[in-house]
Motif scaffolding. Structure first.
Motif, PDB file in Angstrom:
ATOM      1  N   MET A 104       1.959  14.452  -4.231  1.00  0.00           N
ATOM      2  CA  MET A 104       1.975  13.047  -3.800  1.00  0.00           C
ATOM      3  C   MET A 104       3.241  12.297  -4.199  1.00  0.00           C
ATOM      4  SD  MET A 104      -0.642  11.075  -6.445  1.00  0.00           S
ATOM      5  CE  MET A 104      -0.431   9.495  -5.628  1.00  0.00           C
ATOM      6  N   TRP A 157      -2.841  -0.476  -3.964  1.00  0.00           N
ATOM      7  CA  TRP A 157      -2.064   0.741  -4.097  1.00  0.00           C
ATOM      8  C   TRP A 157      -2.867   1.971  -3.682  1.00  0.00           C
ATOM      9  CZ3 TRP A 157      -0.717  -0.809  -9.803  1.00  0.00           C
ATOM     10  CH2 TRP A 157       0.151  -1.902  -9.774  1.00  0.00           C
ATOM     11  N   GLN A 158      -2.170   3.035  -3.298  1.00  0.00           N
ATOM     12  CA  GLN A 158      -2.798   4.329  -3.030  1.00  0.00           C
ATOM     13  C   GLN A 158      -2.967   5.059  -4.360  1.00  0.00           C
ATOM     14  OE1 GLN A 158      -0.805   6.714  -0.061  1.00  0.00           O
ATOM     15  NE2 GLN A 158      -0.085   4.918   1.039  1.00  0.00           N
ATOM     16  N   VAL A 159      -4.202   5.327  -4.744  1.00  0.00           N
ATOM     17  CA  VAL A 159      -4.479   5.889  -6.069  1.00  0.00           C
ATOM     18  C   VAL A 159      -5.157   7.245  -5.939  1.00  0.00           C
ATOM     19  CG1 VAL A 159      -5.639   5.539  -8.279  1.00  0.00           C
ATOM     20  CG2 VAL A 159      -4.722   3.564  -7.032  1.00  0.00           C
ATOM     21  N   GLU A 160      -4.669   8.217  -6.708  1.00  0.00           N
ATOM     22  CA  GLU A 160      -5.344   9.496  -6.864  1.00  0.00           C
ATOM     23  C   GLU A 160      -5.567   9.726  -8.349  1.00  0.00           C
ATOM     24  OE1 GLU A 160      -4.257  12.905  -4.641  1.00  0.00           O
ATOM     25  OE2 GLU A 160      -3.217  11.744  -3.079  1.00  0.00           O
ATOM     26  N   PRO A 214       0.798  -1.225   0.000  1.00  0.00           N
ATOM     27  CA  PRO A 214       0.000   0.000   0.000  1.00  0.00           C
ATOM     28  C   PRO A 214       0.830   1.275   0.000  1.00  0.00           C
ATOM     29  CG  PRO A 214      -0.069  -1.054   2.156  1.00  0.00           C
ATOM     30  CD  PRO A 214       0.584  -2.029   1.213  1.00  0.00           C
ATOM     31  N   ALA A 215       2.162   1.154   0.210  1.00  0.00           N
ATOM     32  CA  ALA A 215       3.019   2.341   0.144  1.00  0.00           C
ATOM     33  C   ALA A 215       3.200   2.825  -1.292  1.00  0.00           C
ATOM     34  CB  ALA A 215       4.381   2.044   0.764  1.00  0.00           C
ATOM     35  N   ARG A 271       2.330   4.551  -4.553  1.00  0.00           N
ATOM     36  CA  ARG A 271       1.402   5.632  -4.906  1.00  0.00           C
ATOM     37  C   ARG A 271       1.266   5.724  -6.419  1.00  0.00           C
ATOM     38  NH1 ARG A 271       4.880   7.358  -1.150  1.00  0.00           N
ATOM     39  NH2 ARG A 271       6.124   8.578  -2.638  1.00  0.00           N
ATOM     40  N   PRO A 285       4.213  10.404  -6.966  1.00  0.00           N
ATOM     41  CA  PRO A 285       3.818   9.010  -7.209  1.00  0.00           C
ATOM     42  C   PRO A 285       4.976   8.134  -7.660  1.00  0.00           C
ATOM     43  CG  PRO A 285       3.181  10.397  -9.056  1.00  0.00           C
ATOM     44  CD  PRO A 285       3.693  11.316  -7.984  1.00  0.00           C
ATOM     45  N   SER A 330      -6.728   0.528  -7.312  1.00  0.00           N
ATOM     46  CA  SER A 330      -6.905   0.511  -5.856  1.00  0.00           C
ATOM     47  C   SER A 330      -7.031  -0.921  -5.352  1.00  0.00           C
ATOM     48  CB  SER A 330      -8.146   1.310  -5.457  1.00  0.00           C
ATOM     49  OG  SER A 330      -7.962   2.691  -5.723  1.00  0.00           O
TER      50      SER A 330
END
Length: 245
Positions: free
Chosen positions: A55, A37-40, A11-12, A14, A57, A33
């Motif tokens: 962020m 994973w951390q998704v923006e 999960p680290a 990005r 990424p 996601s």
């Protein structure tokens, strides 16, 4: 920008998804996601630049056609700040010329629309495997060939003590060449180990990146990267120039 040693679903990790099509943007965001994973997401070039700077990424999925600033210009703006971010371009035009344009801007891979989301996930996992962040802590942190040095821990490359800035893909290609110094490598071997899939007839991506490396590694110096016509490429230590008496 550091990443702990962990599986590719850590999960680290990005990820920034940039696309002006709402349905595609949200679909990719949801699928990525689910990889843990951390998704923006961002819908414009301006918001992509702002979000990426905030962020930082590890991965960016970047549409070439955006309503304000095209994706190629977005990456040109960000590349010097985010040299370790791996970038996958999305485009509706899959011509070789467009692919080369995206790669020349610092892109690491390219997918033409329409595509399957499974293909995007596979490509992104391939990018992560050659990410400089994931190389940290490798068992052989320093590679040396002649006066050329590559440090896998801090992603630094020097020749004769002079620091050389490389993109993530250039770093991966140079690392593979150095690991196989004095050995001829075919284009197919390089594609398989650096890009991890076959570009088919568009394998000139290898020539493009070899050219980039030569400009950075060999410019104004004795050449280390050599082409064997119809065979492949080889990296050798430059001959030592004897000191004048």
């Amino acid at each position: 920008m550091s990443l702990p040693s962990s599986p590719l679903s850590d999960p680290a990790i990005r990820v920034l998804v940039v696309d002006d099509e709402p349905n595609l943007r949200h679909l990719l965001g949801a699928v990525l996601s689910r990889q843990g994973w951390q998704v923006e997401v961002a819908a414009t070039g301006a918001s992509a630049i702002e979000t990426a700077r905030r962020m930082r990424p590890h991965l960016m999925v970047l549409d070439v056609v955006l309503p304000d600033i095209d994706g190629v210009e977005v990456l040109r703006t960000l590349r010097s700040e985010l040299s370790e971010t791996m970038v996958l371009f999305l485009t509706a035009n899959g011509t070789v010329a467009n692919r080369i344009t995206g790669i020349a801007a610092g892109g690491d891979d390219y997918v033409a629309k329409p595509f399957s989301v499974e293909e995007v996930v596979v490509r992104l996992r391939g990018l992560l495997r050659r990410s400089p962040m994931l190389m940290q802590g490798a068992p052989t942190p320093m590679l040396e060939v002649g006066d050329l040095r590559l440090n896998e821990d801090n992603h630094e490359v020097t020749r004769a003590g002079e620091q050389i800035r490389l993109t993530a893909t250039e770093f991966s290609l140079l690392r593979f060449l150095m690991l196989n110094a004095d050995r001829v490598l075919s284009k197919e071997q390089i594609l398989d180990r650096v890009w991890e899939y076959d570009f088919g007839r568009e394998s000139n991506i290898v020539e493009i990146y070899i050219s980039y490396l030569r400009k950075k590694i060999d410019h104004g110096r004795e050449p280390m990267i050599h082409t064997l016509r119809r065979v492949g490429y080889i990296l050798r230590a430059a001959p030592t120039v004897p000191a004048s008496s």
